[in-house]
Design an enzyme around this catalytic site. Sequence first.
Site, short mmCIF file in Angstrom:
data_model
loop_
_atom_site.label_atom_id
_atom_site.label_comp_id
_atom_site.label_asym_id
_atom_site.label_seq_id
_atom_site.Cartn_x
_atom_site.Cartn_y
_atom_site.Cartn_z
N GLY A 258 0.75 -1.26 -0.12
CA GLY A 258 0.02 0.03 -0.16
C GLY A 258 0.77 1.15 -0.04
N GLY A 262 5.75 5.50 7.32
CA GLY A 262 6.01 6.84 7.75
C GLY A 262 6.49 6.91 9.19
N CYS A 265 9.97 6.73 13.39
CA CYS A 265 10.93 5.64 13.40
C CYS A 265 11.52 5.05 12.19
CB CYS A 265 10.31 4.44 14.36
SG CYS A 265 10.00 5.05 16.11
#
Length: 441
Positions: A258, A262, A265
Amino acid sequence: MRLTVIGTGYVGAVHAACMAELGHEVLGVDIEADRIGALAAGRPPFYEPGLSALLQGGVDSGRLHFTTSIGEAARFADTHFVCVGTPQRANSGAADLRYVDAAVDGLAPYLRDGGHGPVLVVGKSTVPVGTSERLGQRLRIVAPDADVAWNPEFLREGRAVADTLRPERIVAGVTTGGAEARLRRIYGPMLASGTPFIVTDPATAELVKLASNSFLATKISFINAMAEICDVTGADVLTLAEAMGADSRIGPGFLAPGLCFGGSCLPKDIRALTARAEELKAGGSVALLREVDEINRRQRRRVVELARRLVGGTLGDRDVAVLGAAFKPLSDDVRDSPALAVAEAVRLRGARVRVHDPEAVDNARAAHPDLLYALDVAKACEGADVVLHLTEWPQYREIDPVALARSVRTPALVDARNSLDAVAWRSAGWTVLAPGRPQLG
C-alpha cells in the site's frame, strides 16, 4: 526502586507510567513546562490507547511525579533513563544527538559532588552505534563511578503500553555486572513472567533497534516493489503477499502492500543506520537501504497518480476527500505521515482537499494549515470527485459505501492501504483503484 525518566515525549511518558505500574517510584523530567503540567495532572500529551488510565493511576498512587528540574531528578534517584528524541538532522540522514547530549550534560554537574550510590544512566533513545561509549567518557569526567548502559525501546505506536509491560524481549547493553543486576531488578516482574533478557555489549544494543527497524522497512518496501510489478502484469499483490507469508521462513507480518511506511521511526532509522555506516566506511554494507527508502517515497507518488487517473487526468479544480492523517492507526502522530504527504501533493496540483482522521486532525492542521479538515467522514467526502483512503483506521472499514455514495459527486475510491472490502465498494457503484491490484480498475 527509585527511577527518573529524562524526556517525557512518546517513549518517556509511556516508560514512566509503565515503570510506576510495576511498583517503582518514578520522576519524569522535561524542559517543557506545559507538558509536565499535563502529565502531573494525569493527562497524556498525545493519543495512545491505554496510557491515560495508566498515567492517572500512577499519579493517584503517589508513585509517579513530574518536574522540570534536572537537579531534582539527580537528587531523587541514582538510575536515570534517557528517553529524549533523536530526530533526523536537517542537512543529512544522520541522527541529531543534541537532545541526548543535553540530557547527559545537564545531569552531570549535579553528580559532581558525589553523595550518590553508583549512578547508572540507561539510554532508551535510538542512537548511532558508539554513542554509549562516548557519553560514558564524558559523564565519568565529573562522576567517576557513573556507568552507562543501553536498553533500546521497541514500542509500536498504538500498542506502546502492552509493548512496555509485556515486551517480546528486553535488551541490555552493559559493561558491568552492577548495571546488569540493576536492570534485572527494574524489570523483575517481566523477567518473572518469562520475558527473554538479552545481555550484550552497548554497541550491539545500540545497533539492534536500527537493524530491526531497517529489516522491517525492507520487508514493507519489498512487497510494495512487488505491487509495482503486479500493476504492470495484472497480478494481485494481496494474493501474492498471502502466498509468500504462508512460508514460515517469511511469515505474513509487514507484508501489507500500500502506501508504505512513515512516522518518526522507520524512515529516520534506515537513514541513520546508512549515515552511520558511511561514517564508519562501511556504507556498501547497507546500500540496499537506499533503495528501500526510495521505494517507500515512490509509493506516495504512485497514489497521487492513481487519484489523477480516477478524476480524468488532472487534479486541478477537483474536490478530494482524504481519509486518514496520522501516519498509522491508533495514533495522532503525523510526523512524516504518508497520508498528509499525499494530501499535500494533491493540493499542490490544484485540488481542494478535505481531510478526516479520528484522532489526528489538530496535529494535522498545525502541520498543514493549507489543507481543509472535517470532523466526520460524510462531511469530508461531501461533493468529492475522489476519496483517498490513506490511513487504515478500523472505523473506515465500517463505512457503508452505499450511504457514502450519496455524499460524493463521483463514487471513486483509491484504497491506498488495500484494507477495505473492494467487492462491497464496487457493488455499491464505486470505481476502486488500489496499489498492486490493477484488475480493480
